[in-house]
Design an enzyme around this catalytic site. Structure first.
Site, PDB file in Angstrom:
ATOM      1  N   THR A   1       0.852  -1.194   0.000  1.00 23.52           N
ATOM      2  CA  THR A   1       0.000   0.000   0.000  1.00 23.52           C
ATOM      3  C   THR A   1       0.890   1.246   0.000  1.00 23.52           C
ATOM      4  O   THR A   1       1.892   1.292   0.724  1.00 23.52           O
ATOM      5  CB  THR A   1      -0.917  -0.004   1.242  1.00 23.52           C
TER       6      THR A   1
ATOM      7  N   GLY B   1      -1.931  -1.676  14.025  1.00 25.79           N
ATOM      8  CA  GLY B   1      -2.529  -1.412  12.710  1.00 25.79           C
ATOM      9  C   GLY B   1      -3.945  -1.948  12.611  1.00 25.79           C
ATOM     10  O   GLY B   1      -4.804  -1.345  11.962  1.00 25.79           O
ATOM     11  N   ARG B   2      -4.179  -3.074  13.273  1.00 29.82           N
ATOM     12  CA  ARG B   2      -5.509  -3.702  13.194  1.00 29.82           C
ATOM     13  C   ARG B   2      -6.606  -2.811  13.766  1.00 29.82           C
ATOM     14  O   ARG B   2      -7.754  -2.876  13.329  1.00 29.82           O
ATOM     15  CB  ARG B   2      -5.482  -5.048  13.924  1.00 29.82           C
TER      16      ARG B   2
ATOM     17  N   GLN C   1     -29.267  -4.320  -0.366  1.00 27.42           N
ATOM     18  CA  GLN C   1     -30.595  -4.932  -0.371  1.00 27.42           C
ATOM     19  C   GLN C   1     -31.689  -3.881  -0.132  1.00 27.42           C
ATOM     20  O   GLN C   1     -32.730  -3.899  -0.787  1.00 27.42           O
ATOM     21  CB  GLN C   1     -30.659  -6.031   0.712  1.00 27.42           C
TER      22      GLN C   1
ATOM     23  N   GLU D   1      -3.523  -6.862   6.822  1.00 30.83           N
ATOM     24  CA  GLU D   1      -3.069  -6.769   8.229  1.00 30.83           C
ATOM     25  C   GLU D   1      -3.546  -7.983   9.040  1.00 30.83           C
ATOM     26  O   GLU D   1      -3.943  -7.866  10.195  1.00 30.83           O
ATOM     27  CB  GLU D   1      -3.479  -5.431   8.838  1.00 30.83           C
TER      28      GLU D   1
HETATM   29  C1  LIG Z   1      -5.037  -4.284  -1.331  1.00 26.55           C
HETATM   30  C2  LIG Z   1      -3.989  -4.926  -0.475  1.00 26.55           C
HETATM   31  C3  LIG Z   1      -3.126  -4.112   0.256  1.00 26.55           C
HETATM   32  C4  LIG Z   1      -2.123  -4.698   1.028  1.00 26.55           C
HETATM   33  N1  LIG Z   1      -1.210  -3.881   1.669  1.00 26.55           N
HETATM   34  C5  LIG Z   1      -0.110  -4.451   2.245  1.00 26.55           C
HETATM   35  C6  LIG Z   1       0.962  -3.635   2.735  1.00 26.55           C
HETATM   36  O1  LIG Z   1       0.914  -2.390   2.701  1.00 26.55           O
HETATM   37  N2  LIG Z   1       2.053  -4.243   3.243  1.00 26.55           N
HETATM   38  C7  LIG Z   1       2.162  -5.610   3.319  1.00 26.55           C
HETATM   39  O2  LIG Z   1       3.186  -6.085   3.793  1.00 26.55           O
HETATM   40  N3  LIG Z   1       1.154  -6.402   2.870  1.00 26.55           N
HETATM   41  C8  LIG Z   1       0.031  -5.854   2.332  1.00 26.55           C
HETATM   42  N4  LIG Z   1      -0.980  -6.655   1.845  1.00 26.55           N
HETATM   43  C9  LIG Z   1      -0.849  -8.100   1.932  1.00 26.55           C
HETATM   44  C10 LIG Z   1      -1.816  -8.704   2.938  1.00 26.55           C
HETATM   45  O3  LIG Z   1      -1.445  -8.379   4.243  1.00 26.55           O
HETATM   46  C11 LIG Z   1      -1.857 -10.218   2.664  1.00 26.55           C
HETATM   47  O4  LIG Z   1      -2.555 -10.390   1.448  1.00 26.55           O
HETATM   48  C12 LIG Z   1      -2.507 -10.997   3.777  1.00 26.55           C
HETATM   49  O5  LIG Z   1      -1.698 -10.969   4.933  1.00 26.55           O
HETATM   50  C13 LIG Z   1      -2.769 -12.449   3.394  1.00 26.55           C
HETATM   51  O6  LIG Z   1      -1.640 -13.037   2.842  1.00 26.55           O
HETATM   52  P1  LIG Z   1      -1.737 -13.808   1.433  1.00 26.55           P
HETATM   53  O7  LIG Z   1      -2.460 -12.915   0.498  1.00 26.55           O
HETATM   54  O8  LIG Z   1      -0.408 -14.275   1.071  1.00 26.55           O
HETATM   55  O9  LIG Z   1      -2.687 -15.026   1.751  1.00 26.55           O
HETATM   56  P2  LIG Z   1      -2.205 -16.453   2.327  1.00 26.55           P
HETATM   57  O10 LIG Z   1      -1.386 -16.261   3.540  1.00 26.55           O
HETATM   58  O11 LIG Z   1      -1.631 -17.236   1.217  1.00 26.55           O
HETATM   59  O12 LIG Z   1      -3.616 -17.062   2.750  1.00 26.55           O
HETATM   60  C14 LIG Z   1      -4.514 -17.659   1.822  1.00 26.55           C
HETATM   61  C15 LIG Z   1      -5.701 -18.156   2.636  1.00 26.55           C
HETATM   62  O13 LIG Z   1      -5.271 -19.140   3.588  1.00 26.55           O
HETATM   63  C16 LIG Z   1      -5.652 -18.742   4.896  1.00 26.55           C
HETATM   64  N5  LIG Z   1      -4.625 -19.130   5.861  1.00 26.55           N
HETATM   65  C17 LIG Z   1      -3.295 -18.927   5.786  1.00 26.55           C
HETATM   66  N6  LIG Z   1      -2.690 -19.390   6.886  1.00 26.55           N
HETATM   67  C18 LIG Z   1      -3.654 -19.880   7.689  1.00 26.55           C
HETATM   68  C19 LIG Z   1      -3.663 -20.508   8.962  1.00 26.55           C
HETATM   69  N7  LIG Z   1      -2.545 -20.713   9.659  1.00 26.55           N
HETATM   70  N8  LIG Z   1      -4.854 -20.913   9.456  1.00 26.55           N
HETATM   71  C20 LIG Z   1      -6.003 -20.713   8.784  1.00 26.55           C
HETATM   72  N9  LIG Z   1      -6.051 -20.125   7.564  1.00 26.55           N
HETATM   73  C21 LIG Z   1      -4.902 -19.707   7.027  1.00 26.55           C
HETATM   74  C22 LIG Z   1      -5.790 -17.237   4.820  1.00 26.55           C
HETATM   75  O14 LIG Z   1      -6.619 -16.740   5.859  1.00 26.55           O
HETATM   76  C23 LIG Z   1      -6.395 -17.079   3.433  1.00 26.55           C
HETATM   77  O15 LIG Z   1      -7.778 -17.302   3.500  1.00 26.55           O
HETATM   78  C24 LIG Z   1      -2.030  -6.091   1.107  1.00 26.55           C
HETATM   79  C25 LIG Z   1      -2.919  -6.900   0.385  1.00 26.55           C
HETATM   80  C26 LIG Z   1      -3.872  -6.343  -0.403  1.00 26.55           C
HETATM   81  C27 LIG Z   1      -4.780  -7.240  -1.203  1.00 26.55           C
END
Ligand SMILES: Cc1cc2nc3c(=O)[nH]c(=O)nc-3n(C[C@H](O)[C@H](O)[C@H](O)COP(=O)(O)OP(=O)(O)OC[C@H]3O[C@@H](n4cnc5c(N)ncnc54)[C@H](O)[C@@H]3O)c2cc1C
Length: 386
Positions: free
Chosen positions: A159, A243-244, A337, A364
């Site tokens: 971001t 952050g959350r 809705q 986050e």
């Molecule tokens: C618009 C946008 C802005 C963002 N901005 C930033 C930023 O500024 N800086 C930054 O560092 N990141 C940023 N992110 C990244 C964001 O924090 C990650 O997308 C997020 O943490 C999830 O990681 P992933 O996408 O790799 O999903 P994954 O970790 O691959 O997860 C895929 C799925 O598996 C589930 N999962 C994974 N591990 C577990 C577990 N142990 N138990 C149960 N379920 C699990 C997840 O909940 C999800 O449903 C951004 C993402 C988006 C889309």
């Protein structure tokens, strides 16, 4: 714990509302379509103190508490969730890191301009292959004989990525130590080997800026380490805890904005010879939306208060984010809705709320990760009390 807002809190909320309605709302629809970054708005947010709200005045910040911050974020997210996330990242994920862990020199050089809005920050933890499990950082920082580090790797989903000036970057500096070998660095735009990718085309928060970043032998001196070497993972996690609370406030703003629109529309739209808000089904929907937004507000307030009091707020922040993001999706869906077919088209604005709400369940820490955080804290609390 009292849930009463002080006069200062109310004044900040009112100022944020006025700014959001007058300066952000007029261009929000257009920016959602074009995905144009709100450069001028961000500049004004900086001038008004919204980009470094909790930073001490000594370092150019507004010196306000977390409650003020969440109130301002809610008002801004009500009209434009994109502006809210830009603000949230700069405040919670960048300024907070430098103020909490940085040296006086880093604070003077990096924090002051970030807090005053002259510069913009980004937080770089996620990678193409690393999201929820941030222990597995593939980006490396290799110590050189002269004491500097060479950073190599890639970051994803950042971001403010294309627009930022200063980047908080996490990299593995001692693979043998696993996540205890991760270090936090300050990287600046323009450093040789630092490459900025293309802006992502997103479902929601479209005018916020999200991109990937590349690092090829980016040389940083030891003065660019934030905190101690190997402290990076701890810094990353502690930062996300705070952050959350911001993302929860963003989600609440999306929900309360959608609810306000649904109430307004329920007066205007007639069906079967009466305004639709005379229909009990619509009344009950609005009542449920109100209960959910108020409950989210209380959770956010509680988390913010605990943070301001210096208490452990890990569970409360995760609860606030989990619940606020969930109800943002539910309230936005119900707002559509209430609008019937009109809710499904851009003109009536509530469909944007649904598209914007979704991301709050992902970044986050996804909702699944919030469940894990909450459960872990519960177990710890139980063990401590037994
Ligand atoms: C618009 C946008 C802005 C963002 N901005 C930033 C930023 O500024 N800086 C930054 O560092 N990141 C940023 N992110 C990244 C964001 O924090 C990650 O997308 C997020 O943490 C999830 O990681 P992933 O996408 O790799 O999903 P994954 O970790 O691959 O997860 C895929 C799925 O598996 C589930 N999962 C994974 N591990 C577990 C577990 N142990 N138990 C149960 N379920 C699990 C997840 O909940 C999800 O449903 C951004 C993402 C988006 C889309």
């Amino acid at each position: 714990m009292t849930f009463q807002l002080s006069e200062d809190h109310q004044a900040i909320r009112d100022a944020a509302k006025e700014f959001a309605v007058n300066e952000i709302a007029p261009t929000a629809v257009e920016r959602d379509k074009t995905a144009e970054f709100p450069t001028e708005i961000v500049q004004k947010m900086g001038e008004l103190g919204f980009m470094g709200m909790m930073v001490a005045p000594e370092w150019g910040g507004a010196g306000l508490d977390t409650v003020c911050y969440t109130l301002a974020l809610e008002e801004i997210a009500k009209v434009d969730a994109s502006c809210a996330v830009i603000m949230s990242v700069n405040n919670s994920l960048v300024c907070w890191v430098i103020e909490t862990f940085g040296t006086p020199e880093q604070k003077e050089r990096f924090l002051r301009p970030l807090a005053m809005g002259g510069k913009l920050g980004a937080y770089c933890l996620s990678e193409p292959g690393v999201g929820s499990d941030a222990t597995q950082q593939a980006t490396t920082a290799t110590l050189q004989p002269d004491g500097s580090y060479l950073i190599n790797g890639a970051k994803n989903w950042i971001t403010n990525g294309t627009k930022a000036d200063h980047y908080i970057v996490f990299a593995q500096s001692d693979p043998a130590k696993k996540h205890h070998g991760i270090t936090c660095f300050l990287v600046e735009k323009g450093m040789p080997g630092f490459e900025i990718g293309l802006k992502e085309d997103k479902l929601g928060i479209r005018s916020s800026d999200t991109c990937s970043l590349g690092f090829t032998d980016v040389r940083v001196g030891p003065d660019r380490i934030v905190g101690a070497e190997g402290q990076g993972f701890k810094i990353a996690m502690e930062t996300l805890n705070g952050g959350r609370i911001g993302i929860a406030a963003q989600a609440l703003g999306i929900a309360s904005g959608a609810m306000e629109k649904a109430i307004r529309y329920s007066f205007e739209r007639h069906a079967f010879g009466q305004p639709i808000n005379h229909l009990q089904t619509i009344q009950f929907k609005l009542a449920d939306m109100q209960v959910k937004t108020e409950a989210a507000r209380m959770l956010i307030f509680r988390a913010a208060r605990k943070k301001d009091a210096g208490e452990n707020y890990i569970k409360e922040a995760a609860m606030a984010k989990l619940y606020a993001s969930r109800i943002a999706m539910e309230v936005a869906t119900e707002a559509i809705q209430v609008h019937g077919g009109y809710g499904y088209v851009r003109e009536y604005l509530v469909e944007r709320a649904l598209r914007d709400a979704k991301i709050t369940e992902i970044y986050e820490g996804t909702s699944e990760i919030q469940h894990i955080v909450i459960a872990r804290q519960l177990m710890k609390e139980y063990e401590l009390s037994n």
